[in-house]
Design a protein around this motif. Structure first.
Motif, PDB file in Angstrom:
ATOM      1  N   THR A 165       0.861  -1.179   0.000  1.00 28.88           N
ATOM      2  CA  THR A 165       0.000   0.000   0.000  1.00 28.88           C
ATOM      3  C   THR A 165       0.898   1.231   0.000  1.00 28.88           C
ATOM      4  O   THR A 165       1.882   1.281   0.748  1.00 28.88           O
ATOM      5  CB  THR A 165      -0.900   0.037   1.249  1.00 28.88           C
ATOM      6  N   GLY A 166       0.577   2.187  -0.875  1.00 30.60           N
ATOM      7  CA  GLY A 166       1.397   3.381  -0.950  1.00 30.60           C
ATOM      8  C   GLY A 166       0.743   4.468  -1.764  1.00 30.60           C
ATOM      9  O   GLY A 166      -0.461   4.403  -2.057  1.00 30.60           O
ATOM     10  N   VAL A 167       1.551   5.464  -2.141  1.00 34.27           N
ATOM     11  CA  VAL A 167       1.022   6.631  -2.865  1.00 34.27           C
ATOM     12  C   VAL A 167       1.821   6.830  -4.151  1.00 34.27           C
ATOM     13  O   VAL A 167       3.051   6.957  -4.118  1.00 34.27           O
ATOM     14  CB  VAL A 167       1.101   7.906  -2.005  1.00 34.27           C
ATOM     15  N   PHE A 168       1.109   6.866  -5.291  1.00 34.99           N
ATOM     16  CA  PHE A 168       1.706   7.225  -6.575  1.00 34.99           C
ATOM     17  C   PHE A 168       1.667   8.749  -6.714  1.00 34.99           C
ATOM     18  O   PHE A 168       0.626   9.370  -6.465  1.00 34.99           O
ATOM     19  CB  PHE A 168       0.919   6.610  -7.743  1.00 34.99           C
ATOM     20  N   THR A 169       2.781   9.359  -7.149  1.00 32.24           N
ATOM     21  CA  THR A 169       2.793  10.806  -7.376  1.00 32.24           C
ATOM     22  C   THR A 169       3.514  11.144  -8.663  1.00 32.24           C
ATOM     23  O   THR A 169       4.458  10.463  -9.074  1.00 32.24           O
ATOM     24  CB  THR A 169       3.483  11.559  -6.213  1.00 32.24           C
ATOM     25  N   ASN A 170       3.021  12.207  -9.313  1.00 36.17           N
ATOM     26  CA  ASN A 170       3.682  12.819 -10.464  1.00 36.17           C
ATOM     27  C   ASN A 170       3.185  14.262 -10.518  1.00 36.17           C
ATOM     28  O   ASN A 170       1.998  14.509 -10.744  1.00 36.17           O
ATOM     29  CB  ASN A 170       3.351  12.081 -11.766  1.00 36.17           C
ATOM     30  N   GLU A 171       4.107  15.211 -10.280  1.00 40.08           N
ATOM     31  CA  GLU A 171       3.700  16.619 -10.186  1.00 40.08           C
ATOM     32  C   GLU A 171       3.142  17.141 -11.493  1.00 40.08           C
ATOM     33  O   GLU A 171       2.132  17.845 -11.528  1.00 40.08           O
ATOM     34  CB  GLU A 171       4.904  17.477  -9.748  1.00 40.08           C
ATOM     35  N   GLU A 172       3.793  16.815 -12.616  1.00 36.46           N
ATOM     36  CA  GLU A 172       3.392  17.348 -13.918  1.00 36.46           C
ATOM     37  C   GLU A 172       1.953  16.958 -14.264  1.00 36.46           C
ATOM     38  O   GLU A 172       1.166  17.770 -14.753  1.00 36.46           O
ATOM     39  CB  GLU A 172       4.337  16.847 -15.006  1.00 36.46           C
ATOM     40  N   LYS A 173       1.593  15.701 -14.002  1.00 36.62           N
ATOM     41  CA  LYS A 173       0.242  15.219 -14.314  1.00 36.62           C
ATOM     42  C   LYS A 173      -0.714  15.377 -13.124  1.00 36.62           C
ATOM     43  O   LYS A 173      -1.866  14.944 -13.187  1.00 36.62           O
ATOM     44  CB  LYS A 173       0.296  13.742 -14.720  1.00 36.62           C
ATOM     45  N   GLU A 174      -0.202  15.992 -12.041  1.00 36.72           N
ATOM     46  CA  GLU A 174      -0.993  16.220 -10.826  1.00 36.72           C
ATOM     47  C   GLU A 174      -1.582  14.913 -10.294  1.00 36.72           C
ATOM     48  O   GLU A 174      -2.761  14.825  -9.920  1.00 36.72           O
ATOM     49  CB  GLU A 174      -2.104  17.240 -11.098  1.00 36.72           C
ATOM     50  N   ILE A 175      -0.712  13.901 -10.251  1.00 29.49           N
ATOM     51  CA  ILE A 175      -1.126  12.597  -9.733  1.00 29.49           C
ATOM     52  C   ILE A 175      -0.674  12.473  -8.280  1.00 29.49           C
ATOM     53  O   ILE A 175       0.497  12.680  -7.965  1.00 29.49           O
ATOM     54  CB  ILE A 175      -0.515  11.456 -10.573  1.00 29.49           C
ATOM     55  N   GLU A 176      -1.600  12.150  -7.413  1.00 30.37           N
ATOM     56  CA  GLU A 176      -1.305  11.800  -6.030  1.00 30.37           C
ATOM     57  C   GLU A 176      -2.420  10.874  -5.558  1.00 30.37           C
ATOM     58  O   GLU A 176      -3.464  11.307  -5.075  1.00 30.37           O
ATOM     59  CB  GLU A 176      -1.210  13.048  -5.138  1.00 30.37           C
ATOM     60  N   GLU A 177      -2.178   9.562  -5.760  1.00 28.67           N
ATOM     61  CA  GLU A 177      -3.249   8.591  -5.537  1.00 28.67           C
ATOM     62  C   GLU A 177      -2.770   7.432  -4.670  1.00 28.67           C
ATOM     63  O   GLU A 177      -1.709   6.851  -4.899  1.00 28.67           O
ATOM     64  CB  GLU A 177      -3.741   8.029  -6.887  1.00 28.67           C
ATOM     65  N   ASN A 178      -3.590   7.084  -3.671  1.00 29.55           N
ATOM     66  CA  ASN A 178      -3.329   5.902  -2.850  1.00 29.55           C
ATOM     67  C   ASN A 178      -3.666   4.648  -3.638  1.00 29.55           C
ATOM     68  O   ASN A 178      -4.630   4.639  -4.424  1.00 29.55           O
ATOM     69  CB  ASN A 178      -4.175   5.948  -1.571  1.00 29.55           C
ATOM     70  N   SER A 237       6.573   8.383  -8.849  1.00 31.26           N
ATOM     71  CA  SER A 237       7.148   7.927  -7.583  1.00 31.26           C
ATOM     72  C   SER A 237       6.098   7.117  -6.840  1.00 31.26           C
ATOM     73  O   SER A 237       4.899   7.396  -6.932  1.00 31.26           O
ATOM     74  CB  SER A 237       7.560   9.124  -6.725  1.00 31.26           C
ATOM     75  N   PHE A 238       6.558   6.076  -6.138  1.00 33.47           N
ATOM     76  CA  PHE A 238       5.647   5.283  -5.321  1.00 33.47           C
ATOM     77  C   PHE A 238       6.259   5.113  -3.941  1.00 33.47           C
ATOM     78  O   PHE A 238       7.298   4.449  -3.773  1.00 33.47           O
ATOM     79  CB  PHE A 238       5.380   3.914  -5.933  1.00 33.47           C
ATOM     80  N   LYS A 239       5.659   5.774  -2.938  1.00 34.51           N
ATOM     81  CA  LYS A 239       6.132   5.646  -1.565  1.00 34.51           C
ATOM     82  C   LYS A 239       5.396   4.501  -0.883  1.00 34.51           C
ATOM     83  O   LYS A 239       4.164   4.465  -0.833  1.00 34.51           O
ATOM     84  CB  LYS A 239       5.907   6.943  -0.773  1.00 34.51           C
ATOM     85  N   ILE A 240       6.185   3.535  -0.372  1.00 33.71           N
ATOM     86  CA  ILE A 240       5.604   2.350   0.269  1.00 33.71           C
ATOM     87  C   ILE A 240       5.241   2.688   1.712  1.00 33.71           C
ATOM     88  O   ILE A 240       6.110   2.985   2.539  1.00 33.71           O
ATOM     89  CB  ILE A 240       6.600   1.175   0.235  1.00 33.71           C
ATOM     90  N   ASN A 241       3.964   2.657   2.007  1.00 31.77           N
ATOM     91  CA  ASN A 241       3.490   2.939   3.364  1.00 31.77           C
ATOM     92  C   ASN A 241       3.230   1.672   4.168  1.00 31.77           C
ATOM     93  O   ASN A 241       3.316   1.675   5.398  1.00 31.77           O
ATOM     94  CB  ASN A 241       2.209   3.772   3.325  1.00 31.77           C
ATOM     95  N   GLU A 242       2.878   0.595   3.456  1.00 28.17           N
ATOM     96  CA  GLU A 242       2.629  -0.685   4.132  1.00 28.17           C
ATOM     97  C   GLU A 242       3.080  -1.817   3.223  1.00 28.17           C
ATOM     98  O   GLU A 242       3.009  -1.713   2.001  1.00 28.17           O
ATOM     99  CB  GLU A 242       1.133  -0.900   4.421  1.00 28.17           C
ATOM    100  N   ALA A 243       3.529  -2.906   3.846  1.00 30.80           N
ATOM    101  CA  ALA A 243       3.782  -4.157   3.136  1.00 30.80           C
ATOM    102  C   ALA A 243       3.191  -5.267   3.984  1.00 30.80           C
ATOM    103  O   ALA A 243       3.433  -5.337   5.196  1.00 30.80           O
ATOM    104  CB  ALA A 243       5.263  -4.382   2.906  1.00 30.80           C
TER     105      ALA A 243
END
Length: 442
Positions: A165-178, A237-243
């Motif tokens: 479980t984590g968050v995908f982000t991309n500033e240019e495309k304004e992506i910030e999704e769990n 980018s994908f920040k891992i919050n849970e495994a």
């Protein structure tokens, strides 16, 4: 009044409507007499306006209106009486020097006639798929069930069997999704290796192209439009919050009762049989839809007939709210030709095979749909009165009636195809069905 028809060829005709003074004069006089009684013209008392003045002021408008009413009424009557199967609507021919001061009038209309043809359901062999749930699929379903009902165990480090479980982000495309997904959705060793060994709190840099086995996962996790996702090639980018990993649930009576109700299933073999039955019931819908599509495509391809193309393009030009250019009409005709051909084929099948959608059929069909929808929400045994009341509300909506009629007609045509088309039955697994029909896995 005199109506005549000249057939230009098998697909085009011209209808001429001649209207004589005797056809409209009495009605025009009657209307003008009523106007005379109520006309409010300065200088004259109400009801005492001279008829000559009433005719001068209102006569032409009343004449035009009355002649047009006669024209439409009698033209439509003629088409019905002559049993002319026309495409589109009659197109009036323009007359440059039309004279409304004359006593007789002549109007010409171009007609596009539906072609004569036969439909042969036996001409081409069509594959009818019987999709079966094989052991591989059933075992996979059981494993998914065991994962779903299994115990979640937290991990500090990602392994191949992890669910992250984590968050995908991309500033240019304004992506910030769990997002939460298991690593079996990741495509390719290179991408998988970026996850395996990573720790909770790490941030991974990933390319979206070929990241998941199914592009629809990318669409769901990043909230990207369907039309954009297949060509999406950006860095995220994908920040891992849970495994987590899942300890599979045991195949015991407690699990069986959760899945199928208390005591309904008592052995693994019965579970497999139930999964197989449920899966194959759903496969019938996909098989039927494919059969309907294949027969339809085959009929369009192999039922040969000409259309009054030039007439239809002219009709398309003037049929909408805004008149189209010839080029626009040509484009619209190209888009709609295939649909028109199938509509004519369908009408022929319906007529030749006496396929009918009666109101009682429609009501029963709507009740079946209502019953199925209620079952999805846990209402397994609605009363007959409930079904009757809901069906009555639905069938009071003309748009719903049209939609349900189309669905029921498709169902009846499917039954016709199963009975009379040249079908070759083929048993396949669902995996092979997808490969054969769509060329790849879904």
């Amino acid at each position: 009044m005199n109506i005549t028809r000249e057939n230009i060829d098998a697909l085009n005709a011209v209808v001429t409507v001649n209207i004589e003074k005797d056809d409209y004069s009495d009605k025009v006089t009657e209307i003008l007499t009523d106007y005379k009684k109520t006309a409010n013209i300065p200088g004259f008392r109400k009801g005492h306006v001279p008829m000559g003045l009433v005719k001068k002021q209102y006569g032409k408008a009343v004449l035009v209106d009355e002649v047009n009413k006669l024209l439409q009424e009698n033209l439509n009557k003629y088409l019905v009486e002559e049993k002319l199967d026309i495409l589109g609507n009659p197109l009036p021919r323009m007359q440059e020097e039309f004279d409304w001061d004359a006593e007789t009038f002549s109007f010409e209309f171009e007609l596009g006639l539906a072609p004569e043809f036969t439909v042969d359901l036996k001409e081409n062999e069509i594959t009818q798929y019987d999709i079966v749930a094989d052991d591989k699929m059933i075992d996979g379903q059981i494993e998914n069930i065991r994962k779903q009902y299994g115990k979640l165990i937290s991990q500090d480090e990602v392994t191949e069997d992890s669910e992250v479980t984590g968050v995908f982000t991309n500033e240019e495309k304004e992506i910030e999704e769990n997002a939460t997904f298991s690593l079996d959705k990741i495509k390719g060793k290179r991408n998988l290796n970026k996850f395996v060994g990573a720790k909770v709190g790490d941030t991974l840099t990933l390319k979206t192209k070929s990241l998941f086995n199914d592009d629809h996962d990318l669409m769901n996790f990043l909230k990207v439009a369907h039309d954009d996702v297949h060509d999406l090639d950006i860095e995220v980018s994908f920040k891992i919050n849970e495994a987590n990993t899942r300890e599979l649930a045991e195949l015991n009576q407690e699990l069986f009762d959760k899945l199928f109700g208390e005591g309904n299933v008592t052995t693994v073999d019965e579970v497999k049989a139930k999964i197989k039955e449920d899966a194959e019931r759903q496969f019938v819908q996909q098989s039927d839809q494919r059969l309907l599509n294949d027969v339809t495509e085959g009929l369009i391809e192999n039922t040969k007939f000409d259309l009054p193309a030039d007439f239809l393009k002219k009709w398309i030009q003037s049929a909408g709210e805004q008149e189209l250019t010839p080029e626009q009409a040509e484009e619209e005709y190209t888009k709609s030709e295939k649909g028109l051909r199938y509509q004519l084929i369908q009408d022929r099948l319906v007529k030749d095979n006496e396929v009918q959608v009666q109101f009682e059929d429609l009501k029963e069909f709507s009740k079946q749909m209502i019953r199925a929808q209620m079952a999805q929400f846990g209402q397994m045994n609605p009363s007959d009165q409930e079904l009757e009341d809901i069906a009555a509300r639905i069938l009071s909506n003309q748009e719903e009636v049209r939609r349900l009629t189309d669905q029921l007609l498709s169902q009846k045509l499917l039954e016709l195809f199963k009975e009379k088309a040249n079908l070759k039955k083929k048993e396949v697994t669902y995996e092979n069905f997808v490969k054969e029909v769509y060329g790849d896995s879904e």
